[in-house]
Design an enzyme around this catalytic site. Sequence first.
Site, short mmCIF file in Angstrom:
data_model
loop_
_atom_site.label_atom_id
_atom_site.label_comp_id
_atom_site.label_asym_id
_atom_site.label_seq_id
_atom_site.Cartn_x
_atom_site.Cartn_y
_atom_site.Cartn_z
N TYR A 48 0.79 -1.32 0.08
CA TYR A 48 0.10 0.02 0.14
C TYR A 48 0.73 1.32 -0.02
O TYR A 48 0.62 2.13 0.92
CB TYR A 48 -0.70 0.09 1.10
CG TYR A 48 -1.86 -1.10 1.42
CD1 TYR A 48 -2.47 -1.54 0.43
CD2 TYR A 48 -1.78 -1.92 2.66
CE1 TYR A 48 -3.53 -2.64 0.51
CE2 TYR A 48 -2.72 -3.02 2.71
CZ TYR A 48 -3.58 -3.18 1.77
OH TYR A 48 -4.34 -4.55 1.92
N TYR A 176 -14.70 -3.29 1.76
CA TYR A 176 -13.54 -3.61 1.67
C TYR A 176 -13.39 -5.21 2.18
O TYR A 176 -13.63 -5.54 3.29
CB TYR A 176 -12.29 -3.13 2.36
CG TYR A 176 -11.05 -3.69 2.39
CD1 TYR A 176 -10.27 -3.46 1.00
CD2 TYR A 176 -10.57 -4.38 3.27
CE1 TYR A 176 -9.13 -4.15 1.09
CE2 TYR A 176 -9.30 -5.14 3.17
CZ TYR A 176 -8.60 -4.86 2.19
OH TYR A 176 -7.38 -5.67 2.06
C1 LIG Z 1 -13.43 -6.65 6.49
C2 LIG Z 1 -11.97 -7.45 5.90
N1 LIG Z 1 -12.20 -8.46 4.99
C3 LIG Z 1 -11.25 -8.87 4.56
C4 LIG Z 1 -9.96 -8.63 4.81
C5 LIG Z 1 -8.59 -9.05 4.30
O1 LIG Z 1 -7.88 -9.81 5.33
P1 LIG Z 1 -6.14 -10.15 5.13
O2 LIG Z 1 -5.80 -9.00 5.10
O3 LIG Z 1 -5.97 -11.00 6.31
O4 LIG Z 1 -6.09 -10.93 3.86
C6 LIG Z 1 -9.68 -7.47 5.75
C7 LIG Z 1 -8.32 -6.86 6.23
O5 LIG Z 1 -8.26 -6.02 6.41
C8 LIG Z 1 -10.80 -6.75 6.27
O6 LIG Z 1 -10.84 -5.84 7.00
#
Ligand SMILES: Cc1ncc(COP(=O)(O)O)c(C=O)c1O
Length: 457
Positions: A48, A176
Amino acid sequence: MGVVSSSPIFSAGPDIAPSPSTKTDSVPDISNAPDWQQQGYEHLWMPYCQMKTAPLPLAVERTEGVYLHLSDGRRLIDGLASWWSACHGYNHPHVVDAMHRQLDRMPHVMFGGINHEPALTLAQRLAALLPGDLNRVFFCDSGSVAVEVAMKIAIQFHRNRGQRGRTRFLSFANAYHGDTTGAMSLCDPERSMHARFEGALLQQLNVDIPRDDDSMQRFQSLLKQNRDCLAGVFIEPLVQGAGGMRFHSPDVLRCITQCCRDNDVLLIADELATGFGRTGTLFAIEQADIVPDVICLGKALSAGMIGMAATVATERVFDAFWSDDASKALMHGPTFMANPLACAAAGASLDLFEREPRLEQARTIEAGLRELLAPCRQIDRVVDVRVKGAIGVVQVDSLDHVDRLRDLFVRQGVLIRPFGDCIYTTPPLVISAGELEKIGDAIVSATRQWARWPRES
Ligand SMILES: Cc1ncc(COP(=O)(O)O)c(C=O)c1O
Protein backbone atom coordinates in the site's frame (compact mmCIF):
# COMPACT_ATOMS: atom_id res chain seq x y z
CA MET A 1 -8.11 -30.86 -31.35
CA GLY A 2 -10.43 -27.88 -31.68
CA VAL A 3 -10.24 -25.44 -34.59
CA VAL A 4 -7.86 -22.59 -33.78
CA SER A 5 -9.33 -19.23 -34.75
CA SER A 6 -7.00 -16.80 -36.51
CA SER A 7 -8.64 -13.78 -34.88
CA PRO A 8 -7.65 -12.80 -31.34
CA ILE A 9 -9.70 -14.32 -28.56
CA PHE A 10 -9.36 -11.29 -26.29
CA SER A 11 -9.74 -7.66 -27.23
CA ALA A 12 -7.57 -5.13 -25.47
CA GLY A 13 -9.15 -2.09 -23.87
CA PRO A 14 -7.85 1.41 -24.50
CA ASP A 15 -4.30 2.00 -23.31
CA ILE A 16 -3.57 4.57 -20.62
CA ALA A 17 -0.62 6.86 -21.18
CA PRO A 18 2.08 6.05 -18.60
CA SER A 19 2.91 8.89 -16.25
CA PRO A 20 6.32 10.43 -17.02
CA SER A 21 9.12 8.88 -14.98
CA THR A 22 11.45 11.13 -13.01
CA LYS A 23 14.09 8.81 -11.65
CA THR A 24 16.64 9.65 -8.95
CA ASP A 25 14.83 12.19 -6.69
CA SER A 26 12.98 11.45 -3.52
CA VAL A 27 13.99 7.91 -2.45
CA PRO A 28 13.82 7.98 1.39
CA ASP A 29 16.92 8.86 3.34
CA ILE A 30 18.13 5.66 5.02
CA SER A 31 21.35 6.99 6.52
CA ASN A 32 20.04 6.93 10.11
CA ALA A 33 18.31 3.58 9.76
CA PRO A 34 19.60 0.46 11.54
CA ASP A 35 21.97 -1.72 9.50
CA TRP A 36 19.38 -4.37 8.76
CA GLN A 37 17.07 -1.73 7.26
CA GLN A 38 19.82 0.03 5.32
CA GLN A 39 20.88 -3.25 3.76
CA GLY A 40 17.49 -4.87 3.29
CA TYR A 41 15.22 -2.04 2.23
CA GLU A 42 16.26 -2.02 -1.40
CA HIS A 43 15.22 -5.67 -1.66
CA LEU A 44 11.78 -5.09 -0.26
CA TRP A 45 8.40 -4.38 -1.82
CA MET A 46 6.18 -2.64 0.76
CA PRO A 47 2.36 -2.84 0.88
CA TYR A 48 0.00 0.00 0.00
CA CYS A 49 2.63 2.59 -0.78
CA GLN A 50 4.51 4.28 -3.55
CA MET A 51 7.99 3.40 -2.33
CA LYS A 52 9.63 6.10 -4.39
CA THR A 53 7.98 8.89 -2.47
CA ALA A 54 6.96 7.23 0.80
CA PRO A 55 9.02 7.93 3.92
CA LEU A 56 11.15 5.12 5.30
CA PRO A 57 8.98 2.71 7.34
CA LEU A 58 9.34 2.71 11.11
CA ALA A 59 12.02 0.28 12.29
CA VAL A 60 10.31 -1.81 14.98
CA GLU A 61 12.54 -4.04 17.08
CA ARG A 62 10.15 -5.50 19.61
CA THR A 63 6.61 -5.31 20.92
CA GLU A 64 5.18 -5.41 24.42
CA GLY A 65 1.63 -4.75 25.67
CA VAL A 66 0.26 -1.91 23.56
CA TYR A 67 3.73 -0.66 22.60
CA LEU A 68 5.95 -0.88 19.55
CA HIS A 69 9.61 -0.31 20.44
CA LEU A 70 11.57 1.37 17.67
CA SER A 71 15.25 0.82 16.93
CA ASP A 72 16.04 4.42 17.84
CA GLY A 73 14.81 3.88 21.41
CA ARG A 74 11.38 5.51 21.04
CA ARG A 75 8.21 3.59 21.82
CA LEU A 76 4.81 4.13 20.26
CA ILE A 77 1.35 3.20 21.49
CA ASP A 78 -0.17 1.16 18.69
CA GLY A 79 -3.45 2.93 17.93
CA LEU A 80 -4.26 0.35 15.24
CA ALA A 81 -3.61 -2.96 17.03
CA SER A 82 -1.70 -4.10 13.94
CA TRP A 83 -4.64 -3.72 11.57
CA TRP A 84 -7.34 -4.72 14.09
CA SER A 85 -5.63 -7.92 15.14
CA ALA A 86 -3.67 -7.50 18.41
CA CYS A 87 -6.76 -7.53 20.60
CA HIS A 88 -4.89 -8.58 23.78
CA GLY A 89 -1.95 -6.30 23.02
CA TYR A 90 1.37 -7.81 22.02
CA ASN A 91 3.15 -10.84 23.51
CA HIS A 92 0.37 -11.71 25.94
CA PRO A 93 2.08 -14.38 28.11
CA HIS A 94 -0.85 -16.78 27.92
CA VAL A 95 -0.80 -16.79 24.11
CA VAL A 96 3.00 -16.91 23.99
CA ASP A 97 3.06 -19.92 26.36
CA ALA A 98 0.46 -21.80 24.34
CA MET A 99 2.43 -21.17 21.16
CA HIS A 100 5.72 -22.23 22.79
CA ARG A 101 4.18 -25.49 23.93
CA GLN A 102 2.74 -26.14 20.48
CA LEU A 103 6.02 -25.22 18.81
CA ASP A 104 7.82 -28.00 20.72
CA ARG A 105 5.14 -30.56 19.96
CA MET A 106 4.16 -29.90 16.34
CA PRO A 107 4.59 -26.52 14.60
CA HIS A 108 2.91 -27.64 11.43
CA VAL A 109 1.44 -30.56 9.58
CA MET A 110 -0.74 -30.49 6.49
CA PHE A 111 -4.49 -30.89 6.93
CA GLY A 112 -5.23 -33.10 3.91
CA GLY A 113 -6.29 -36.45 5.34
CA ILE A 114 -4.96 -35.44 8.76
CA ASN A 115 -6.62 -34.04 11.90
CA HIS A 116 -5.00 -32.67 15.03
CA GLU A 117 -6.24 -31.66 18.43
CA PRO A 118 -5.57 -27.89 18.27
CA ALA A 119 -7.71 -27.51 15.12
CA LEU A 120 -10.55 -29.75 16.20
CA THR A 121 -10.80 -28.22 19.65
CA LEU A 122 -10.75 -24.76 18.10
CA ALA A 123 -13.46 -25.64 15.56
CA GLN A 124 -15.65 -26.94 18.36
CA ARG A 125 -15.09 -23.82 20.47
CA LEU A 126 -15.82 -21.46 17.57
CA ALA A 127 -19.02 -23.34 16.73
CA ALA A 128 -20.11 -23.02 20.35
CA LEU A 129 -19.39 -19.28 20.41
CA LEU A 130 -21.05 -18.43 17.10
CA PRO A 131 -24.82 -17.95 17.05
CA GLY A 132 -27.26 -20.42 15.47
CA ASP A 133 -25.88 -23.41 13.65
CA LEU A 134 -22.74 -21.83 12.24
CA ASN A 135 -21.05 -25.15 12.90
CA ARG A 136 -18.76 -26.02 10.02
CA VAL A 137 -15.35 -24.40 10.20
CA PHE A 138 -13.01 -24.25 7.22
CA PHE A 139 -9.59 -22.98 8.29
CA CYS A 140 -7.25 -20.97 6.12
CA ASP A 141 -4.36 -18.58 6.51
CA SER A 142 -5.55 -15.07 5.70
CA GLY A 143 -8.70 -13.00 5.63
CA SER A 144 -8.69 -12.55 1.86
CA VAL A 145 -8.51 -16.31 1.42
CA ALA A 146 -11.37 -16.77 3.90
CA VAL A 147 -13.41 -14.45 1.65
CA GLU A 148 -12.39 -16.40 -1.48
CA VAL A 149 -13.44 -19.62 0.25
CA ALA A 150 -16.80 -18.07 1.16
CA MET A 151 -17.29 -17.11 -2.51
CA LYS A 152 -16.53 -20.66 -3.63
CA ILE A 153 -18.81 -22.12 -0.98
CA ALA A 154 -21.69 -19.84 -2.04
CA ILE A 155 -21.33 -20.60 -5.76
CA GLN A 156 -21.02 -24.32 -5.19
CA PHE A 157 -23.88 -24.34 -2.66
CA HIS A 158 -26.23 -23.29 -5.47
CA ARG A 159 -24.54 -25.54 -8.06
CA ASN A 160 -24.86 -28.57 -5.84
CA ARG A 161 -28.58 -27.79 -5.64
CA GLY A 162 -28.85 -27.57 -9.43
CA GLN A 163 -28.59 -23.80 -9.97
CA ARG A 164 -25.49 -23.26 -12.11
CA GLY A 165 -26.16 -19.67 -13.03
CA ARG A 166 -25.81 -18.24 -9.53
CA THR A 167 -22.22 -17.06 -9.74
CA ARG A 168 -22.42 -13.35 -8.91
CA PHE A 169 -22.30 -11.45 -5.66
CA LEU A 170 -23.71 -8.25 -4.31
CA SER A 171 -21.57 -6.12 -2.03
CA PHE A 172 -21.87 -2.57 -0.76
CA ALA A 173 -20.42 0.85 -1.53
CA ASN A 174 -17.35 1.50 0.66
CA ALA A 175 -16.87 -2.24 1.18
CA TYR A 176 -13.44 -3.75 1.64
CA HIS A 177 -13.12 -7.53 1.58
CA GLY A 178 -9.45 -8.13 0.83
CA ASP A 179 -6.72 -8.00 -1.78
CA THR A 180 -6.96 -11.25 -3.75
CA THR A 181 -8.75 -11.02 -7.09
CA GLY A 182 -12.09 -12.50 -6.01
CA ALA A 183 -12.10 -10.44 -2.84
CA MET A 184 -11.12 -7.33 -4.82
CA SER A 185 -14.21 -7.76 -7.00
CA LEU A 186 -16.34 -7.35 -3.85
CA CYS A 187 -14.73 -4.06 -2.84
CA ASP A 188 -16.22 -0.70 -3.77
CA PRO A 189 -15.40 -0.60 -7.51
CA GLU A 190 -14.92 3.17 -7.64
CA ARG A 191 -13.69 4.36 -4.27
CA SER A 192 -11.48 1.47 -3.22
CA MET A 193 -7.79 1.18 -3.94
CA HIS A 194 -8.70 -1.69 -6.24
CA ALA A 195 -10.43 0.70 -8.67
CA ARG A 196 -7.21 0.63 -10.69
CA PHE A 197 -8.03 -2.99 -11.61
CA GLU A 198 -11.26 -1.93 -13.28
CA GLY A 199 -11.93 -4.21 -16.24
CA ALA A 200 -9.74 -7.00 -14.86
CA LEU A 201 -12.04 -8.25 -12.10
CA LEU A 202 -15.19 -10.35 -11.85
CA GLN A 203 -18.25 -8.19 -12.35
CA GLN A 204 -20.37 -7.98 -9.21
CA LEU A 205 -23.24 -5.76 -8.09
CA ASN A 206 -22.21 -2.97 -5.77
CA VAL A 207 -24.90 -0.79 -4.21
CA ASP A 208 -25.28 1.68 -1.38
CA ILE A 209 -26.26 0.17 1.94
CA PRO A 210 -30.03 0.67 2.15
CA ARG A 211 -30.77 2.80 5.20
CA ASP A 212 -34.46 3.65 5.02
CA ASP A 213 -37.73 2.00 3.95
CA ASP A 214 -37.56 3.23 0.36
CA SER A 215 -34.00 2.14 -0.26
CA MET A 216 -34.67 -1.16 1.51
CA GLN A 217 -37.59 -1.79 -0.86
CA ARG A 218 -35.38 -1.01 -3.83
CA PHE A 219 -32.78 -3.38 -2.43
CA GLN A 220 -35.42 -6.09 -2.03
CA SER A 221 -36.49 -5.63 -5.69
CA LEU A 222 -32.88 -5.71 -6.85
CA LEU A 223 -32.33 -9.05 -5.12
CA LYS A 224 -35.55 -10.39 -6.58
CA GLN A 225 -34.63 -9.31 -10.11
CA ASN A 226 -31.15 -10.78 -9.86
CA ARG A 227 -31.74 -13.82 -7.69
CA ASP A 228 -31.13 -16.26 -10.56
CA CYS A 229 -27.61 -14.86 -10.94
CA LEU A 230 -26.76 -14.04 -7.34
CA ALA A 231 -24.97 -16.55 -5.12
CA GLY A 232 -24.66 -14.29 -2.11
CA VAL A 233 -24.50 -10.88 -0.47
CA PHE A 234 -21.30 -9.89 1.31
CA ILE A 235 -21.46 -7.45 4.19
CA GLU A 236 -19.10 -6.19 6.88
CA PRO A 237 -21.63 -6.14 9.73
CA LEU A 238 -22.15 -2.74 11.45
CA VAL A 239 -18.75 -1.32 10.56
CA GLN A 240 -17.15 -1.18 7.13
CA GLY A 241 -13.42 -1.13 7.70
CA ALA A 242 -10.67 -0.27 5.24
CA GLY A 243 -13.16 0.87 2.57
CA GLY A 244 -14.13 3.98 4.49
CA MET A 245 -14.92 3.25 8.17
CA ARG A 246 -18.68 3.74 7.58
CA PHE A 247 -21.20 2.42 10.13
CA HIS A 248 -24.76 1.15 9.83
CA SER A 249 -27.29 0.15 12.45
CA PRO A 250 -28.29 -3.33 13.65
CA ASP A 251 -31.78 -2.60 12.21
CA VAL A 252 -30.33 -2.09 8.75
CA LEU A 253 -28.35 -5.32 9.08
CA ARG A 254 -31.49 -7.17 10.18
CA CYS A 255 -33.50 -5.89 7.19
CA ILE A 256 -30.74 -6.80 4.73
CA THR A 257 -30.66 -10.29 6.25
CA GLN A 258 -34.42 -10.62 5.77
CA CYS A 259 -34.17 -9.52 2.12
CA CYS A 260 -31.54 -12.24 1.56
CA ARG A 261 -33.76 -14.84 3.23
CA ASP A 262 -36.77 -13.77 1.12
CA ASN A 263 -34.78 -14.30 -2.05
CA ASP A 264 -32.79 -17.39 -1.06
CA VAL A 265 -29.54 -15.48 -1.53
CA LEU A 266 -26.80 -16.45 0.94
CA LEU A 267 -25.75 -13.79 3.42
CA ILE A 268 -22.02 -13.77 4.07
CA ALA A 269 -20.86 -11.76 7.06
CA ASP A 270 -17.25 -10.64 6.74
CA GLU A 271 -16.24 -10.20 10.38
CA LEU A 272 -12.51 -10.16 9.69
CA ALA A 273 -12.27 -6.71 11.22
CA THR A 274 -15.32 -6.59 13.50
CA GLY A 275 -14.97 -10.05 15.05
CA PHE A 276 -13.63 -10.77 18.52
CA GLY A 277 -14.93 -7.89 20.53
CA ARG A 278 -14.09 -4.93 18.33
CA THR A 279 -17.66 -3.57 18.22
CA GLY A 280 -18.42 -4.36 21.87
CA THR A 281 -19.85 -7.85 21.39
CA LEU A 282 -17.83 -10.91 20.48
CA PHE A 283 -19.29 -10.75 16.95
CA ALA A 284 -21.04 -7.73 15.44
CA ILE A 285 -23.89 -9.92 14.13
CA GLU A 286 -24.97 -10.52 17.74
CA GLN A 287 -26.15 -6.90 17.98
CA ALA A 288 -28.64 -7.49 15.17
CA ASP A 289 -29.51 -10.94 16.46
CA ILE A 290 -28.96 -12.51 13.04
CA VAL A 291 -27.35 -15.71 11.84
CA PRO A 292 -25.69 -15.33 8.44
CA ASP A 293 -25.25 -18.37 6.20
CA VAL A 294 -21.49 -17.95 6.26
CA ILE A 295 -19.14 -15.89 8.40
CA CYS A 296 -15.49 -15.04 7.76
CA LEU A 297 -13.16 -14.65 10.75
CA GLY A 298 -9.48 -13.81 11.07
CA LYS A 299 -7.14 -11.10 12.35
CA ALA A 300 -7.92 -11.16 16.12
CA LEU A 301 -8.92 -14.84 15.79
CA SER A 302 -5.29 -15.74 16.51
CA ALA A 303 -4.72 -12.71 18.78
CA GLY A 304 -2.78 -10.96 16.02
CA MET A 305 0.15 -13.29 16.68
CA ILE A 306 0.19 -15.45 13.56
CA GLY A 307 -1.72 -15.67 10.28
CA MET A 308 -5.00 -17.53 10.56
CA ALA A 309 -8.55 -17.16 9.28
CA ALA A 310 -11.69 -19.25 9.05
CA THR A 311 -14.84 -19.49 6.96
CA VAL A 312 -17.70 -20.90 8.98
CA ALA A 313 -20.95 -22.14 7.40
CA THR A 314 -24.32 -23.19 8.76
CA GLU A 315 -25.46 -26.81 8.61
CA ARG A 316 -27.88 -25.91 5.78
CA VAL A 317 -24.98 -24.70 3.65
CA PHE A 318 -22.81 -27.67 4.57
CA ASP A 319 -25.65 -30.07 3.78
CA ALA A 320 -25.54 -29.03 0.12
CA PHE A 321 -21.99 -30.46 -0.03
CA TRP A 322 -22.78 -33.67 1.93
CA SER A 323 -23.33 -36.28 -0.76
CA ASP A 324 -22.30 -39.63 -2.27
CA ASP A 325 -21.25 -37.58 -5.27
CA ALA A 326 -17.53 -36.68 -5.00
CA SER A 327 -17.96 -33.73 -7.36
CA LYS A 328 -20.07 -31.98 -4.71
CA ALA A 329 -17.10 -31.67 -2.33
CA LEU A 330 -15.44 -28.33 -1.62
CA MET A 331 -12.15 -28.28 -3.53
CA HIS A 332 -9.99 -25.94 -1.52
CA GLY A 333 -7.07 -26.58 0.82
CA PRO A 334 -4.29 -24.09 1.54
CA THR A 335 -0.96 -25.69 2.49
CA PHE A 336 -0.93 -23.94 5.85
CA MET A 337 -4.61 -24.31 6.69
CA ALA A 338 -5.34 -25.13 10.33
CA ASN A 339 -1.68 -24.56 11.19
CA PRO A 340 -1.34 -26.04 14.72
CA LEU A 341 0.68 -23.10 15.99
CA ALA A 342 -2.01 -20.68 14.81
CA CYS A 343 -4.73 -22.90 16.29
CA ALA A 344 -2.88 -22.88 19.62
CA ALA A 345 -2.69 -19.07 19.51
CA ALA A 346 -6.41 -18.88 18.68
CA GLY A 347 -7.31 -21.29 21.47
CA ALA A 348 -5.33 -19.24 23.97
CA SER A 349 -6.97 -16.08 22.67
CA LEU A 350 -10.42 -17.58 23.28
CA ASP A 351 -9.30 -18.46 26.84
CA LEU A 352 -8.53 -14.79 27.37
CA PHE A 353 -11.95 -13.74 26.07
CA GLU A 354 -13.41 -16.13 28.65
CA ARG A 355 -11.18 -15.14 31.56
CA GLU A 356 -10.61 -11.44 31.08
CA PRO A 357 -13.20 -8.69 30.60
CA ARG A 358 -12.40 -7.93 26.94
CA LEU A 359 -15.96 -7.01 25.91
CA GLU A 360 -16.31 -4.72 28.88
CA GLN A 361 -12.96 -3.18 27.94
CA ALA A 362 -14.23 -2.57 24.39
CA ARG A 363 -17.27 -0.77 25.79
CA THR A 364 -15.08 1.28 28.14
CA ILE A 365 -12.94 2.27 25.16
CA GLU A 366 -16.13 3.27 23.33
CA ALA A 367 -17.15 5.61 26.14
CA GLY A 368 -13.59 6.98 26.35
CA LEU A 369 -13.30 7.62 22.62
CA ARG A 370 -16.68 9.37 22.50
CA GLU A 371 -15.44 11.86 25.04
CA LEU A 372 -11.87 12.17 23.80
CA LEU A 373 -12.73 12.65 20.11
CA ALA A 374 -15.70 14.99 20.67
CA PRO A 375 -13.54 18.18 20.37
CA CYS A 376 -12.75 17.17 16.77
CA ARG A 377 -16.32 18.13 15.84
CA GLN A 378 -15.33 21.79 16.23
CA ILE A 379 -12.31 21.50 13.91
CA ASP A 380 -12.50 22.99 10.45
CA ARG A 381 -12.64 20.36 7.65
CA VAL A 382 -13.95 17.64 9.99
CA VAL A 383 -17.24 16.33 8.60
CA ASP A 384 -18.05 13.59 11.11
CA VAL A 385 -16.84 11.99 14.32
CA ARG A 386 -18.16 8.51 15.08
CA VAL A 387 -17.40 5.78 17.55
CA LYS A 388 -18.52 2.17 17.71
CA GLY A 389 -16.99 -0.18 20.28
CA ALA A 390 -13.22 0.15 20.18
CA ILE A 391 -13.29 2.03 16.86
CA GLY A 392 -12.99 5.80 16.72
CA VAL A 393 -13.22 7.71 13.44
CA VAL A 394 -12.70 11.34 12.51
CA GLN A 395 -13.86 11.83 8.93
CA VAL A 396 -12.56 14.88 7.08
CA ASP A 397 -13.58 16.56 3.84
CA SER A 398 -10.52 15.27 2.01
CA LEU A 399 -7.32 13.97 3.45
CA ASP A 400 -4.09 15.59 2.30
CA HIS A 401 -0.54 15.78 3.73
CA VAL A 402 -0.95 12.14 4.72
CA ASP A 403 2.75 11.38 5.32
CA ARG A 404 3.26 14.60 7.28
CA LEU A 405 0.22 13.81 9.40
CA ARG A 406 1.37 10.25 10.06
CA ASP A 407 4.76 11.59 11.12
CA LEU A 408 3.07 14.07 13.44
CA PHE A 409 1.40 11.15 15.22
CA VAL A 410 4.72 9.34 15.58
CA ARG A 411 6.22 12.47 17.12
CA GLN A 412 3.38 12.40 19.64
CA GLY A 413 4.22 8.81 20.55
CA VAL A 414 1.34 7.00 18.84
CA LEU A 415 0.93 4.93 15.70
CA ILE A 416 -2.06 6.24 13.74
CA ARG A 417 -2.19 5.93 9.96
CA PRO A 418 -4.90 8.11 8.41
CA PHE A 419 -6.16 6.89 5.04
CA GLY A 420 -9.05 7.56 2.63
CA ASP A 421 -10.88 10.42 4.29
CA CYS A 422 -10.46 9.14 7.86
CA ILE A 423 -8.21 9.61 10.84
CA TYR A 424 -9.09 6.59 12.95
CA THR A 425 -8.04 4.38 15.81
CA THR A 426 -8.68 0.70 16.62
CA PRO A 427 -6.49 0.22 19.71
CA PRO A 428 -5.75 -3.09 21.46
CA LEU A 429 -8.71 -3.88 23.76
CA VAL A 430 -6.36 -4.03 26.78
CA ILE A 431 -5.32 -0.39 26.45
CA SER A 432 -5.33 1.56 29.73
CA ALA A 433 -7.32 4.77 30.26
CA GLY A 434 -4.08 6.81 30.26
CA GLU A 435 -2.83 5.26 27.02
CA LEU A 436 -6.22 5.78 25.36
CA GLU A 437 -6.15 9.42 26.46
CA LYS A 438 -2.78 9.79 24.79
CA ILE A 439 -4.27 8.48 21.52
CA GLY A 440 -7.33 10.73 21.82
CA ASP A 441 -5.25 13.81 22.60
CA ALA A 442 -2.90 13.05 19.72
CA ILE A 443 -5.82 12.75 17.28
CA VAL A 444 -7.37 16.03 18.43
CA SER A 445 -4.07 17.89 18.38
CA ALA A 446 -2.88 16.46 15.04
CA THR A 447 -6.26 17.08 13.37
CA ARG A 448 -6.21 20.70 14.60
CA GLN A 449 -2.73 21.26 13.21
CA TRP A 450 -3.56 19.48 9.94
CA ALA A 451 -6.68 21.63 9.42
CA ARG A 452 -4.46 24.75 9.51
CA TRP A 453 -2.03 23.51 6.87
CA PRO A 454 -2.61 24.95 3.38
CA ARG A 455 -4.59 22.51 1.27
CA GLU A 456 -2.52 20.31 -0.98
CA SER A 457 -3.58 20.85 -4.55
C1 LIG B 1 -13.39 -6.70 6.39
C2 LIG B 1 -12.12 -7.31 5.86
N1 LIG B 1 -12.19 -8.35 5.03
C3 LIG B 1 -11.09 -8.94 4.55
C4 LIG B 1 -9.83 -8.50 4.88
C5 LIG B 1 -8.62 -9.16 4.32
O1 LIG B 1 -7.90 -9.83 5.33
P1 LIG B 1 -6.35 -10.16 5.14
O2 LIG B 1 -5.63 -8.86 5.16
O3 LIG B 1 -6.02 -11.04 6.33
O4 LIG B 1 -6.21 -10.87 3.86
C6 LIG B 1 -9.71 -7.41 5.75
C7 LIG B 1 -8.38 -6.87 6.09
O5 LIG B 1 -8.22 -5.76 6.50
C8 LIG B 1 -10.88 -6.80 6.26
O6 LIG B 1 -10.82 -5.74 7.07
